[in-house]
Scaffold this motif. Structure first.
Motif, PDB file in Angstrom:
ATOM      1  N   VAL A 154      -4.728  13.593   3.139  1.00 32.97           N
ATOM      2  CA  VAL A 154      -5.764  13.503   4.176  1.00 32.97           C
ATOM      3  C   VAL A 154      -7.149  13.577   3.549  1.00 32.97           C
ATOM      4  CG1 VAL A 154      -6.783  14.729   6.135  1.00 32.97           C
ATOM      5  CG2 VAL A 154      -4.327  14.371   6.057  1.00 32.97           C
ATOM      6  N   GLU A 155      -7.324  14.468   2.584  1.00 37.79           N
ATOM      7  CA  GLU A 155      -8.626  14.592   1.919  1.00 37.79           C
ATOM      8  C   GLU A 155      -8.982  13.291   1.203  1.00 37.79           C
ATOM      9  OE1 GLU A 155     -11.585  15.187  -1.055  1.00 37.79           O
ATOM     10  OE2 GLU A 155      -9.477  14.798  -1.536  1.00 37.79           O
ATOM     11  N   MET A 156      -8.010  12.667   0.560  1.00 34.67           N
ATOM     12  CA  MET A 156      -8.264  11.379  -0.100  1.00 34.67           C
ATOM     13  C   MET A 156      -8.610  10.308   0.927  1.00 34.67           C
ATOM     14  SD  MET A 156      -5.289  11.339  -3.062  1.00 34.67           S
ATOM     15  CE  MET A 156      -5.758   9.721  -3.656  1.00 34.67           C
ATOM     16  N   ALA A 157      -7.918  10.315   2.065  1.00 36.80           N
ATOM     17  CA  ALA A 157      -8.197   9.340   3.109  1.00 36.80           C
ATOM     18  C   ALA A 157      -9.615   9.494   3.641  1.00 36.80           C
ATOM     19  CB  ALA A 157      -7.180   9.468   4.248  1.00 36.80           C
ATOM     20  N   GLN A 158     -10.070  10.715   3.773  1.00 37.93           N
ATOM     21  CA  GLN A 158     -11.436  10.949   4.254  1.00 37.93           C
ATOM     22  C   GLN A 158     -12.463  10.390   3.288  1.00 37.93           C
ATOM     23  OE1 GLN A 158     -11.306  15.218   4.772  1.00 37.93           O
ATOM     24  NE2 GLN A 158     -10.529  15.074   6.877  1.00 37.93           N
ATOM     25  N   ARG A 159     -12.146  10.413   2.005  1.00 37.71           N
ATOM     26  CA  ARG A 159     -13.071   9.883   0.997  1.00 37.71           C
ATOM     27  C   ARG A 159     -13.130   8.363   1.015  1.00 37.71           C
ATOM     28  NH1 ARG A 159     -11.010  12.706  -4.342  1.00 37.71           N
ATOM     29  NH2 ARG A 159     -12.584  11.319  -5.288  1.00 37.71           N
ATOM     30  N   THR A 160     -12.170   7.719   1.673  1.00 37.84           N
ATOM     31  CA  THR A 160     -12.181   6.250   1.723  1.00 37.84           C
ATOM     32  C   THR A 160     -13.052   5.722   2.871  1.00 37.84           C
ATOM     33  OG1 THR A 160     -10.251   6.043   3.199  1.00 37.84           O
ATOM     34  CG2 THR A 160      -9.825   6.201   0.831  1.00 37.84           C
ATOM     35  N   TYR A 219      -6.677   3.492  -0.109  1.00 36.54           N
ATOM     36  CA  TYR A 219      -6.623   4.186  -1.403  1.00 36.54           C
ATOM     37  C   TYR A 219      -6.824   3.191  -2.549  1.00 36.54           C
ATOM     38  CZ  TYR A 219      -4.360   8.294   0.851  1.00 36.54           C
ATOM     39  OH  TYR A 219      -4.048   9.390   1.620  1.00 36.54           O
ATOM     40  N   CYS A 220      -6.128   2.062  -2.469  1.00 37.36           N
ATOM     41  CA  CYS A 220      -6.229   1.059  -3.538  1.00 37.36           C
ATOM     42  C   CYS A 220      -7.656   0.567  -3.696  1.00 37.36           C
ATOM     43  CB  CYS A 220      -5.299  -0.112  -3.246  1.00 37.36           C
ATOM     44  SG  CYS A 220      -3.539   0.307  -3.262  1.00 37.36           S
ATOM     45  N   GLU A 221      -8.304   0.322  -2.566  1.00 35.64           N
ATOM     46  CA  GLU A 221      -9.674  -0.196  -2.609  1.00 35.64           C
ATOM     47  C   GLU A 221     -10.653   0.853  -3.122  1.00 35.64           C
ATOM     48  OE1 GLU A 221     -12.971  -2.294   0.378  1.00 35.64           O
ATOM     49  OE2 GLU A 221     -10.977  -1.746   1.106  1.00 35.64           O
ATOM     50  N   ARG A 222     -10.495   2.087  -2.657  1.00 35.67           N
ATOM     51  CA  ARG A 222     -11.458   3.141  -3.001  1.00 35.67           C
ATOM     52  C   ARG A 222     -11.266   3.655  -4.419  1.00 35.67           C
ATOM     53  NH1 ARG A 222     -14.011   6.605  -4.883  1.00 35.67           N
ATOM     54  NH2 ARG A 222     -15.129   8.339  -3.874  1.00 35.67           N
ATOM     55  N   PHE A 223     -10.031   3.917  -4.822  1.00 39.76           N
ATOM     56  CA  PHE A 223      -9.797   4.607  -6.088  1.00 39.76           C
ATOM     57  C   PHE A 223      -9.457   3.669  -7.248  1.00 39.76           C
ATOM     58  CE2 PHE A 223      -8.812   7.739  -2.742  1.00 39.76           C
ATOM     59  CZ  PHE A 223      -9.740   8.707  -3.081  1.00 39.76           C
ATOM     60  N   HIS A 224      -9.066   2.425  -6.945  1.00 44.41           N
ATOM     61  CA  HIS A 224      -8.775   1.462  -8.009  1.00 44.41           C
ATOM     62  C   HIS A 224      -9.603   0.183  -7.884  1.00 44.41           C
ATOM     63  CE1 HIS A 224      -5.510   3.367 -10.263  1.00 44.41           C
ATOM     64  NE2 HIS A 224      -5.092   3.866  -9.118  1.00 44.41           N
ATOM     65  N   GLN A 225     -10.502   0.155  -6.909  1.00 44.34           N
ATOM     66  CA  GLN A 225     -11.395  -0.993  -6.715  1.00 44.34           C
ATOM     67  C   GLN A 225     -10.645  -2.322  -6.661  1.00 44.34           C
ATOM     68  OE1 GLN A 225     -12.316   1.370  -9.506  1.00 44.34           O
ATOM     69  NE2 GLN A 225     -12.952   2.488  -7.672  1.00 44.34           N
ATOM     70  N   CYS A 226      -9.541  -2.339  -5.919  1.00 45.59           N
ATOM     71  CA  CYS A 226      -8.802  -3.576  -5.765  1.00 45.59           C
ATOM     72  C   CYS A 226      -8.364  -3.734  -4.307  1.00 45.59           C
ATOM     73  CB  CYS A 226      -7.597  -3.640  -6.704  1.00 45.59           C
ATOM     74  SG  CYS A 226      -6.358  -2.366  -6.448  1.00 45.59           S
TER      75      CYS A 226
END
Length: 231
Positions: free
Chosen positions: A224-230, A174-181
């Motif tokens: 789960v939906e957010m995880a799939q987007r990663t 999540y951190c990498e995908r949604f906050h680019q860190c």
């Protein structure tokens, strides 16, 4: 998205603001203080303040307050988003849930809670001024802003425990995908109807849900939906 939800999400993203009280010492002159706050599940603000503080003395005489927070990462202060909550500050009766939740977000406050002169106050909104950017300026009523009680409030601790025990790798993504860190250590601190908070390598990140989440089942679906987007 409604202006009420946008204002609530902005308040949840931030951790401190300027609290304005009416000065007892100076005959009601506005008095500003920098203060940490935690947005409770319903959208009201929880603050931990000392009886010795000037703002607390003011509140005990006149409970009318306002608090403004803004996007302090944006150097263009005139165009950045901000929210002002106008409301009443009331002492909170002894509530173990509030203390536990507050300490997850502000662990450094544990020593304050051990002191008898610190206590929780709740700022209940009467109205809010939401500025989402240029041309996005709105008054928001407390009735549209506040969220009625929902099941996730009582389920929050179980969701947090599950995510931290079994899904830390997902939190990292999540951190990498949604906050680019990229971070090495992450822990979920809280989850509410609008999103969730994590501590990532000592910093704090906020993740918003696209739709409101009211119980653990809906939370699982959104996570789960957010995880799939990663992937």
């Amino acid at each position: 998205m409604s202006n009420a939800r946008a204002a609530r999400r902005m308040l949840r993203t931030h951790r401190y603001g300027v609290l304005s009280t009416l000065s007892e010492k100076f005959n009601g002159h506005p008095f500003g203080s920098i203060i940490y706050y935690l947005v409770d599940h319903d959208g009201s603000l929880l603050v931990l303040i000392s009886l010795l503080a000037e703002h607390t003395r003011n509140i005990r005489v006149d409970a009318r307050v306002s608090l403004i927070t803004h996007n302090y990462n944006d150097l263009n202060i005139q165009s950045q988003g901000r929210v002002t909550m106008v409301g009443m500050a009331q002492p909170v009766e002894d509530d173990h849930r509030i203390a536990v939740r507050y300490l997850r977000h502000f662990p450094e406050a544990e020593s304050y809670l051990a002191m008898r002169d610190f206590s929780f106050y709740r700022i209940l909104p009467q109205t809010l001024r939401y500025i989402g950017g240029f041309g996005k300026i709105h008054w928001v009523s407390a009735a549209s802003y506040l969220v009625p009680a929902y099941p996730l409030i009582g389920q929050e601790d179980d969701v947090i425990a599950h995510m931290n025990a079994d899904h830390r790798d997902t939190l990292l993504r999540y951190c990498e995908r949604f906050h680019q860190c990229e971070v090495s250590d992450v822990e979920m601190l809280g989850i509410d109807c609008d999103g969730f908070d994590v501590c990532a390598d000592g910093g704090y990140l906020r993740f918003d849900f696209e739709e409101m989440v009211l119980d653990a089942r809906q939370a699982r679906h959104a996570l789960v939906e957010m995880a799939q987007r990663t992937r």
